[in-house]
Design a protein around this motif. Structure first.
Motif, PDB file in Angstrom:
ATOM      1  N   GLN A 291      30.927  13.160  51.040  1.00 24.76           N
ATOM      2  CA  GLN A 291      31.260  12.054  50.128  1.00 24.76           C
ATOM      3  C   GLN A 291      32.355  11.143  50.703  1.00 24.76           C
ATOM      4  O   GLN A 291      32.641  10.072  50.143  1.00 24.76           O
ATOM      5  N   GLN A 292      32.981  11.573  51.787  1.00 28.03           N
ATOM      6  CA  GLN A 292      34.069  10.772  52.352  1.00 28.03           C
ATOM      7  C   GLN A 292      33.573   9.456  52.941  1.00 28.03           C
ATOM      8  O   GLN A 292      34.335   8.487  53.077  1.00 28.03           O
ATOM      9  N   GLN A 293      32.291   9.421  53.308  1.00 26.56           N
ATOM     10  CA  GLN A 293      31.730   8.168  53.819  1.00 26.56           C
ATOM     11  C   GLN A 293      31.768   7.074  52.748  1.00 26.56           C
ATOM     12  O   GLN A 293      31.995   5.898  53.035  1.00 26.56           O
ATOM     13  N   THR A 294      31.570   7.464  51.486  1.00 26.77           N
ATOM     14  CA  THR A 294      31.642   6.498  50.387  1.00 26.77           C
ATOM     15  C   THR A 294      33.066   5.960  50.244  1.00 26.77           C
ATOM     16  O   THR A 294      33.283   4.735  50.072  1.00 26.77           O
ATOM     17  N   VAL A 295      34.069   6.846  50.334  1.00 24.86           N
ATOM     18  CA  VAL A 295      35.462   6.403  50.254  1.00 24.86           C
ATOM     19  C   VAL A 295      35.790   5.479  51.416  1.00 24.86           C
ATOM     20  O   VAL A 295      36.530   4.496  51.267  1.00 24.86           O
ATOM     21  N   ASP A 296      35.206   5.798  52.563  1.00 23.34           N
ATOM     22  CA  ASP A 296      35.429   4.944  53.734  1.00 23.34           C
ATOM     23  C   ASP A 296      34.892   3.537  53.485  1.00 23.34           C
ATOM     24  O   ASP A 296      35.523   2.532  53.857  1.00 23.34           O
ATOM     25  N   LEU A 297      33.752   3.416  52.815  1.00 28.71           N
ATOM     26  CA  LEU A 297      33.189   2.090  52.477  1.00 28.71           C
ATOM     27  C   LEU A 297      34.110   1.330  51.524  1.00 28.71           C
ATOM     28  O   LEU A 297      34.303   0.103  51.645  1.00 28.71           O
ATOM     29  N   ILE A 298      34.704   2.040  50.534  1.00 25.92           N
ATOM     30  CA  ILE A 298      35.627   1.407  49.589  1.00 25.92           C
ATOM     31  C   ILE A 298      36.850   0.870  50.328  1.00 25.92           C
ATOM     32  O   ILE A 298      37.323  -0.253  50.076  1.00 25.92           O
ATOM     33  N   ALA A 299      37.373   1.698  51.253  1.00 34.55           N
ATOM     34  CA  ALA A 299      38.555   1.264  52.003  1.00 34.55           C
ATOM     35  C   ALA A 299      38.255   0.025  52.838  1.00 34.55           C
ATOM     36  O   ALA A 299      39.064  -0.921  52.898  1.00 34.55           O
ATOM     37  N   LYS A 300      37.086   0.001  53.497  1.00 34.89           N
ATOM     38  CA  LYS A 300      36.721  -1.180  54.286  1.00 34.89           C
ATOM     39  C   LYS A 300      36.602  -2.430  53.392  1.00 34.89           C
ATOM     40  O   LYS A 300      36.993  -3.535  53.768  1.00 34.89           O
ATOM     41  N   TYR A 301      36.074  -2.216  52.193  1.00 35.99           N
ATOM     42  CA  TYR A 301      35.916  -3.335  51.257  1.00 35.99           C
ATOM     43  C   TYR A 301      37.284  -3.901  50.873  1.00 35.99           C
ATOM     44  O   TYR A 301      37.494  -5.119  50.860  1.00 35.99           O
ATOM     45  N   MET A 302      38.242  -3.009  50.574  1.00 36.68           N
ATOM     46  CA  MET A 302      39.562  -3.476  50.137  1.00 36.68           C
ATOM     47  C   MET A 302      40.345  -4.121  51.280  1.00 36.68           C
ATOM     48  O   MET A 302      41.139  -5.050  51.064  1.00 36.68           O
ATOM     49  N   LYS A 303      40.142  -3.617  52.503  1.00 35.37           N
ATOM     50  CA  LYS A 303      40.829  -4.243  53.641  1.00 35.37           C
ATOM     51  C   LYS A 303      40.246  -5.622  53.955  1.00 35.37           C
ATOM     52  O   LYS A 303      40.958  -6.531  54.405  1.00 35.37           O
ATOM     53  N   LYS A 304      38.967  -5.745  53.702  1.00 29.81           N
ATOM     54  CA  LYS A 304      38.322  -7.042  53.938  1.00 29.81           C
ATOM     55  C   LYS A 304      38.678  -8.045  52.836  1.00 29.81           C
ATOM     56  O   LYS A 304      38.859  -9.241  53.096  1.00 29.81           O
ATOM     57  N   ASN A 305      38.792  -7.558  51.606  1.00 33.94           N
ATOM     58  CA  ASN A 305      39.145  -8.408  50.459  1.00 33.94           C
ATOM     59  C   ASN A 305      40.580  -8.099  50.062  1.00 33.94           C
ATOM     60  O   ASN A 305      40.859  -7.204  49.245  1.00 33.94           O
ATOM     61  N   LYS A 306      41.526  -8.829  50.637  1.00 32.95           N
ATOM     62  CA  LYS A 306      42.936  -8.537  50.480  1.00 32.95           C
ATOM     63  C   LYS A 306      43.417  -8.660  49.037  1.00 32.95           C
ATOM     64  O   LYS A 306      44.390  -8.014  48.648  1.00 32.95           O
ATOM     65  N   ASP A 307      42.761  -9.506  48.241  1.00 33.20           N
ATOM     66  CA  ASP A 307      43.205  -9.715  46.856  1.00 33.20           C
ATOM     67  C   ASP A 307      42.524  -8.797  45.863  1.00 33.20           C
ATOM     68  O   ASP A 307      42.791  -8.881  44.651  1.00 33.20           O
ATOM     69  N   SER A 308      41.634  -7.971  46.329  1.00 33.33           N
ATOM     70  CA  SER A 308      40.875  -7.128  45.410  1.00 33.33           C
ATOM     71  C   SER A 308      41.766  -6.045  44.811  1.00 33.33           C
ATOM     72  O   SER A 308      42.675  -5.537  45.460  1.00 33.33           O
ATOM     73  N   LYS A 337      41.840   7.884  44.604  1.00 31.43           N
ATOM     74  CA  LYS A 337      42.970   6.976  44.853  1.00 31.43           C
ATOM     75  C   LYS A 337      43.877   7.542  45.937  1.00 31.43           C
ATOM     76  O   LYS A 337      44.308   6.818  46.845  1.00 31.43           O
ATOM     77  N   ASN A 338      44.191   8.851  45.846  1.00 27.97           N
ATOM     78  CA  ASN A 338      45.096   9.461  46.833  1.00 27.97           C
ATOM     79  C   ASN A 338      44.526   9.363  48.237  1.00 27.97           C
ATOM     80  O   ASN A 338      45.272   9.144  49.204  1.00 27.97           O
ATOM     81  N   MET A 339      43.222   9.512  48.395  1.00 26.93           N
ATOM     82  CA  MET A 339      42.638   9.409  49.730  1.00 26.93           C
ATOM     83  C   MET A 339      42.731   7.984  50.246  1.00 26.93           C
ATOM     84  O   MET A 339      43.025   7.752  51.424  1.00 26.93           O
ATOM     85  N   LEU A 340      42.500   7.006  49.362  1.00 30.34           N
ATOM     86  CA  LEU A 340      42.589   5.598  49.788  1.00 30.34           C
ATOM     87  C   LEU A 340      44.015   5.256  50.200  1.00 30.34           C
ATOM     88  O   LEU A 340      44.226   4.530  51.181  1.00 30.34           O
ATOM     89  N   VAL A 341      44.986   5.774  49.470  1.00 31.73           N
ATOM     90  CA  VAL A 341      46.391   5.454  49.765  1.00 31.73           C
ATOM     91  C   VAL A 341      46.880   6.206  50.997  1.00 31.73           C
ATOM     92  O   VAL A 341      47.476   5.628  51.906  1.00 31.73           O
ATOM     93  N   ASN A 342      46.619   7.523  51.024  1.00 32.04           N
ATOM     94  CA  ASN A 342      47.196   8.354  52.087  1.00 32.04           C
ATOM     95  C   ASN A 342      46.454   8.254  53.405  1.00 32.04           C
ATOM     96  O   ASN A 342      47.070   8.244  54.474  1.00 32.04           O
ATOM     97  N   LYS A 343      45.136   8.228  53.355  1.00 29.28           N
ATOM     98  CA  LYS A 343      44.366   8.213  54.599  1.00 29.28           C
ATOM     99  C   LYS A 343      44.126   6.795  55.114  1.00 29.28           C
ATOM    100  O   LYS A 343      44.204   6.536  56.321  1.00 29.28           O
ATOM    101  N   TYR A 344      43.818   5.857  54.179  1.00 28.50           N
ATOM    102  CA  TYR A 344      43.450   4.503  54.613  1.00 28.50           C
ATOM    103  C   TYR A 344      44.563   3.472  54.409  1.00 28.50           C
ATOM    104  O   TYR A 344      44.377   2.289  54.687  1.00 28.50           O
ATOM    105  N   LYS A 345      45.722   3.929  53.906  1.00 35.59           N
ATOM    106  CA  LYS A 345      46.918   3.077  53.777  1.00 35.59           C
ATOM    107  C   LYS A 345      46.674   1.852  52.882  1.00 35.59           C
ATOM    108  O   LYS A 345      47.161   0.744  53.156  1.00 35.59           O
ATOM    109  N   ILE A 346      45.938   2.032  51.802  1.00 37.81           N
ATOM    110  CA  ILE A 346      45.748   0.977  50.816  1.00 37.81           C
ATOM    111  C   ILE A 346      46.934   1.019  49.853  1.00 37.81           C
ATOM    112  O   ILE A 346      47.341   2.101  49.398  1.00 37.81           O
TER     113      ILE A 346
END
Length: 382
Positions: A291-308, A337-346
């Motif tokens: 399921q981590q691949q899905t979180v990876d897609l979310i992180a890429k989306y948020m990095k691409k859309n800075k205001d999201s 949320k914790n994975m997005l913040v801790n692993k992907y630095k969102i």
């Protein structure tokens, strides 16, 4: 013959005490030399009939008790009255049967004893070169003897044997006479020999018989029980692995079905799902590797859309206590949320979470259970 039959019967009765490994034809063969003297029991004086001798013996032990041997002996001249001109007065060849009395009555312990008594007896043929015998028509005759070896075994594997052998010897009569088998004391001699034998190495790696490693029935039953338990454990492990594989296949299919029907998820959760959901195991809030691949897609989306800014909604299936399901849904949202913040630095302030407990609403009862153990995403900036 009576002695040999008795020895065979006694060996059979002792067999349960002495079970040895199977032997090959070339096993338990020995060769040796011996020497001594023989003198007449009656008739002329012992000094006049005294005759030294030298012999060679080759034998094989068929069991720990019984064996056969062939022996050749040469007799030499002395100062007796019928001494001949040749140095060798005569030769004989014997076929002998042997019986190890120690093993017969006390059993075989895996290696020869240091001291043993071995009975022997048999028949032979003699060629005499003494003039007195030749003139009397006794140049050749049948002979017989019986006696015992008082033996000492030594060496690293008891491969050497020295022995002292007293025997009673008989001349049975001339060749061709019908009454030649006559055990006559007037035609008997008392012999004493000393000899040494060497026992060749056998196929079991020793120079003697080796005991079979037997197991009692209780030990066999215990081993069978352990084997059956190990098989049952292996079967259970295989069944568990198969169940796990089936569960993984089911989750993959559920994810594929979920991704293929985004409108259904959107309708039931009343949110706009811009990304696929994260699916959780029953009663768990830990994100599986698949399921981590899905979180990876979310992180890429948020990095691409800075205001999201995302809202993560956690859900639980309806089984179990409502309060526990509410806490589980919150834990699932926070895990993403914790994975997005801790692993992907969102940035944490770009993500909000909400636990919605059990999924309810129109048509929710028709949704498969795995679709209710999810975390959904909604971009609040849209």
């Amino acid at each position: 013959m009576f002695f040999a039959a008795a020895a065979m019967v006694a060996t059979a009765s002792a067999e349960p005490r002495t079970v040895v490994t199977a032997s090959k034809a070339q096993d338990n063969i020995y060769v040796g030399v011996n020497g001594g003297a023989i003198t007449a029991v009656k008739g002329e004086s012992s000094f006049k009939t005294f005759s030294p001798n030298f012999g060679i013996r080759v034998g094989k032990n068929f069991t720990t008790v019984l064996g056969l041997a062939v022996e050749g002996t040469a007799y030499f001249s002395t100062n007796r009255v019928y001494n001949g001109k040749t140095f060798i007065q005569g030769v004989d060849v014997y076929g002998l049967a042997t019986a190890n009395l120690m093993n017969l009555f006390a059993g075989y312990k895996g290696q020869p004893r240091t001291f043993e008594i071995i009975a022997l007896g048999g028949f032979g043929y003699e060629w005499a070169f003494r003039p007195k015998f030749v003139e009397a028509g006794n140049a050749s005759r049948y002979v017989s003897k019986v006696g015992a070896d008082f033996a000492i075994n030594f060496g690293s594997d008891k491969q050497w044997q020295v022995y002292l052998e007293p025997t009673m010897n008989w001349g049975l009569g001339n060749t061709g006479k019908a009454d030649f088998i006559q055990y006559d004391i007037n035609n008997a001699g008392l012999a004493l020999k000393a000899g040494v034998n060497y026992k060749f190495k056998t196929s079991n790696g020793t120079h003697n018989f080796a005991l079979e490693q037997l197991r009692d029935q209780q030990e066999i039953d215990d081993l069978n029980a352990k084997i059956n338990a190990a098989r049952a454990e292996a079967d259970a492990a295989k069944a568990a692995a198969a169940a796990k594989d089936a569960q993984i296949s089911q989750l993959k299919k559920a994810l594929a079905d979920c991704e293929a029907k985004p409108a259904v998820v959107k309708k039931e959760t009343k949110t706009e799902a811009y990304m696929p959901p994260v699916v959780f195991q029953v009663g768990k809030s830990v994100i599986d590797k698949n399921q981590q691949q899905t979180v990876d897609l979310i992180a890429k989306y948020m990095k691409k859309n800075k205001d999201s800014k995302l809202e993560i909604s956690g859900f639980a299936s309806p089984e179990g206590d409502a309060a526990k399901n509410q806490a589980l849904s919150e834990a699932r949202a926070n895990a993403v949320k914790n994975m997005l913040v801790n692993k992907y630095k969102i940035a944490a302030d770009r993500i909000s979470t909400v636990g919605k407990g059990v999924m309810v609403g129109e048509g929710s009862d028709d949704i498969e259970p795995e679709f209710k153990r999810i975390a959904l995403f909604k971009d609040l900036s849209k």
